[in-house]
Design an enzyme around this catalytic site. Structure first.
Site, PDB file in Angstrom:
ATOM      1  N   GLU A 188      46.266  46.593  39.757  1.00  0.00           N
ATOM      2  CA  GLU A 188      45.427  47.104  39.654  1.00  0.00           C
ATOM      3  C   GLU A 188      45.097  46.150  41.103  1.00  0.00           C
ATOM      4  O   GLU A 188      43.592  46.743  41.943  1.00  0.00           O
ATOM      5  CB  GLU A 188      45.146  46.913  38.171  1.00  0.00           C
ATOM      6  CG  GLU A 188      43.487  47.654  38.892  1.00  0.00           C
ATOM      7  CD  GLU A 188      42.237  46.950  37.764  1.00  0.00           C
ATOM      8  OE1 GLU A 188      40.863  47.182  37.385  1.00  0.00           O
ATOM      9  OE2 GLU A 188      42.897  46.827  36.155  1.00  0.00           O
ATOM     10  N   HIS A 189      44.817  45.621  40.830  1.00  0.00           N
ATOM     11  CA  HIS A 189      44.111  44.457  42.065  1.00  0.00           C
ATOM     12  C   HIS A 189      45.470  44.222  43.596  1.00  0.00           C
ATOM     13  O   HIS A 189      44.780  44.172  44.121  1.00  0.00           O
ATOM     14  CB  HIS A 189      44.264  42.817  41.796  1.00  0.00           C
ATOM     15  CG  HIS A 189      43.502  42.435  40.457  1.00  0.00           C
ATOM     16  ND1 HIS A 189      42.236  41.758  40.958  1.00  0.00           N
ATOM     17  CD2 HIS A 189      43.691  43.050  39.144  1.00  0.00           C
ATOM     18  CE1 HIS A 189      41.645  41.151  39.894  1.00  0.00           C
ATOM     19  NE2 HIS A 189      42.296  42.165  38.692  1.00  0.00           N
TER      20      HIS A 189
ATOM     21  N   HIS B 181      47.890  45.282  35.224  1.00  0.00           N
ATOM     22  CA  HIS B 181      46.435  44.528  35.748  1.00  0.00           C
ATOM     23  C   HIS B 181      46.975  43.753  37.315  1.00  0.00           C
ATOM     24  O   HIS B 181      46.066  44.209  38.299  1.00  0.00           O
ATOM     25  CB  HIS B 181      46.476  43.461  34.847  1.00  0.00           C
ATOM     26  CG  HIS B 181      45.273  43.065  34.677  1.00  0.00           C
ATOM     27  ND1 HIS B 181      44.544  41.849  33.778  1.00  0.00           N
ATOM     28  CD2 HIS B 181      43.776  42.977  36.086  1.00  0.00           C
ATOM     29  CE1 HIS B 181      43.359  41.433  34.544  1.00  0.00           C
ATOM     30  NE2 HIS B 181      43.055  42.263  35.822  1.00  0.00           N
TER      31      HIS B 181
ATOM     32  N   GLU C  74      39.403  36.205  35.607  1.00  0.00           N
ATOM     33  CA  GLU C  74      39.362  37.351  34.782  1.00  0.00           C
ATOM     34  C   GLU C  74      38.961  37.584  33.325  1.00  0.00           C
ATOM     35  O   GLU C  74      38.678  37.336  31.835  1.00  0.00           O
ATOM     36  CB  GLU C  74      39.910  38.930  35.214  1.00  0.00           C
ATOM     37  CG  GLU C  74      39.899  39.818  34.398  1.00  0.00           C
ATOM     38  CD  GLU C  74      40.158  41.400  35.159  1.00  0.00           C
ATOM     39  OE1 GLU C  74      40.124  42.174  34.723  1.00  0.00           O
ATOM     40  OE2 GLU C  74      41.045  40.689  36.240  1.00  0.00           O
TER      41      GLU C  74
END
Length: 454
Positions: A78-79, A75, A155
């Site tokens: 991905e950012h 994750h 998030e």
């Protein structure tokens, strides 16, 4: 022209697939192990391109031998891959696509990560340049890392407030207990708070190499030009493209044996609705019965004419949202049924969902239901292929997971080959196997009677 399923062996450097009713599909494997797949769609003026890495949340190593845990790394990447390289700032990356009206984003899953863009045909070289730079040369800047830690926690907090999202995570944890697939794709808040930049860098270095990369594109794309552009852009990075390497082998498809499933998992929250899911082991991605599963799901909970929708919502008015779905991975799968209802009705709704599954297993489906499922699935498959995004994803998943390309005609043929007996046999397997219940909201575990937790 080729019809049917076409194998995608990893030891064949050049493949060309001309389908009867679709565009030309080609694949090239570069000496470094990078794979490039394209589907030229006549008349298209845009293209969608994806950079696929076969590393997802299941591949994150835990703390071992004194090394920090990498949980949450997928994750983070991905950012962070959008946050700058030695030659581009985060703003540069955003401007590259915004200034041409393009779209760019990423998706993280349990078994892969994909960075993609959709642009006009004239802007495809730019998309190749930017995506190649992002995937190969991310800085993972320490300041940006800490900034994104906060963003990711926000998030996750947003997802925590969504009962449907949270109950989905809980049922996956229950059904796939003891398997890395049972961990949340985005990581837990504790994992995100604890993971270090060094651990994320190790995950990046281990999974982002030439023979890990698959590039797929569909639409207004010339295969030979794209192969040249991809190779040229990758050579501007620190990646070694001169050392010959075989593509990364596909994952093992040996089915995992599920362990004991917790009968009931409840997260008490002061929500207006109770979110309930019943989950059970399903089938793996390569199972020959995956088309049967699609038909079963269509009849059972895949639309407004489905049994769950008609029984729970239309006849009884007990829920607004009620559905089923199947998720398949290389070595495990799940089948779920879900509903959101007024607190106090969760036991009744769960009983109804289980009763419908049992009825499907005992009595099978009707000829009319089978015909509707065939029509729904073949129609939706054809309509989806009007979009280059879907075609790009079809190529990437075919190469990454299944190792075969299946055109629309073959998909429809497989659908039409599914019989009522096939569906009933699979329904019996699901209904007779282990299962668990997860609920989020103002719910107590004892709300589910022993008759429900079969």
């Amino acid at each position: 022209m080729t019809t049917g399923a076409v194998p995608l062996p990893l030891d064949v450097p050049e493949l060309s697939i001309g389908t009867v009713a679709e565009g030309l599909v080609r694949r090239t494997i570069l000496p470094s192990g990078v794979r490039v797949l394209t589907e030229h769609v006549p008349g298209s003026r845009s293209a969608t391109i994806g950079y696929w890495i076969g590393a997802g949340s299941r591949d994150e190593l835990g703390a071992v031998d004194g090394l920090p845990s990498r949980h949450g790394s997928t994750h983070f990447l991905e950012h962070l891959l959008f946050k700058g390289t030695p030659s581009r700032t985060a703003l540069d990356i955003a401007i590259s696509f915004d200034s041409v009206g393009g779209e760019h984003n990423a998706v993280t899953s349990k078994e892969y990560t994909c960075y993609y863009a959709k642009v006009r045909d004239a802007d495809l070289p730019m998309a190749v340049s930017v995506l190649s730079d992002m995937v190969t040369s991310s800085l993972l800047d320490p300041i940006e890392f800490e900034n994104e830690r906060g963003v990711i926690l926000e998030e996750l907090a947003m997802a925590e407030d969504d009962g449907g999202d949270l109950v989905g995570e809980k049922i996956f944890e229950a059904v796939l207990a003891g398997h890395p697939l049972g961990r949340p794709v985005g990581g837990t808040p504790d994992a995100i708070r604890a993971v270090t930049r060094d651990a994320v860098w190790q995950h990046y270095a281990a999974g982002y190499r030439p023979n890990d990369l698959i590039v797929s594109a569909a639409g207004a794309v010339d295969h030979d030009e794209l192969v040249c552009a991809v190779e040229a852009s990758l050579r501007l990075s620190s990646w070694d493209l001169d050392t010959p390497a075989a593509p990364r082998p596909r994952r093992s498809t040996t089915a995992w044996t599920p362990g004991e499933i917790a009968p009931v998992t409840v997260v008490r929250k002061p929500t207006e609705q109770a979110s309930v899911m019943v989950g059970m082991p399903g089938i793996v991605a390569g199972d020959d019965r995956r088309t049967t599963m699609a038909v079963l799901n269509s009849v059972f909970g895949g639309g407004m004419s489905s049994r769950l929708f008609q029984e729970v919502r239309e006849k009884r008015g007990l829920a607004y949202s009620v559905y089923s779905y199947a998720a398949s991975y290389s070595d495990a799968g799940v089948f779920m049924m879900a509903a959101g209802c007024t607190p106090g009705r969760e036991s009744t709704v769960t009983e109804l969902m289980l009763a419908e599954l049992r009825r499907l297993a005992d009595d099978g489906i009707t000829a009319d239901e089978l015909d509707r499922a065939h029509g729904q699935l073949s129609g939706s498959a054809a309509l989806a292929l009007e979009d280059s995004d879907t075609r790009m994803s079809r190529l990437g998943r075919a190469e990454l997971t299944l190792g075969e390309f299946v055109d629309l005609d073959e998909s429809v043929r497989r659908l039409n080959a599914v019989s009522r007996d096939d569906v009933q046999r699979l329904a019996r397997e699901l209904a007779d196997g282990p299962m668990g219940i997860a609920a989020v909201g103002p719910v107590d575990a004892d709300a589910f009677s022993p008759a429900v937790t079969v």
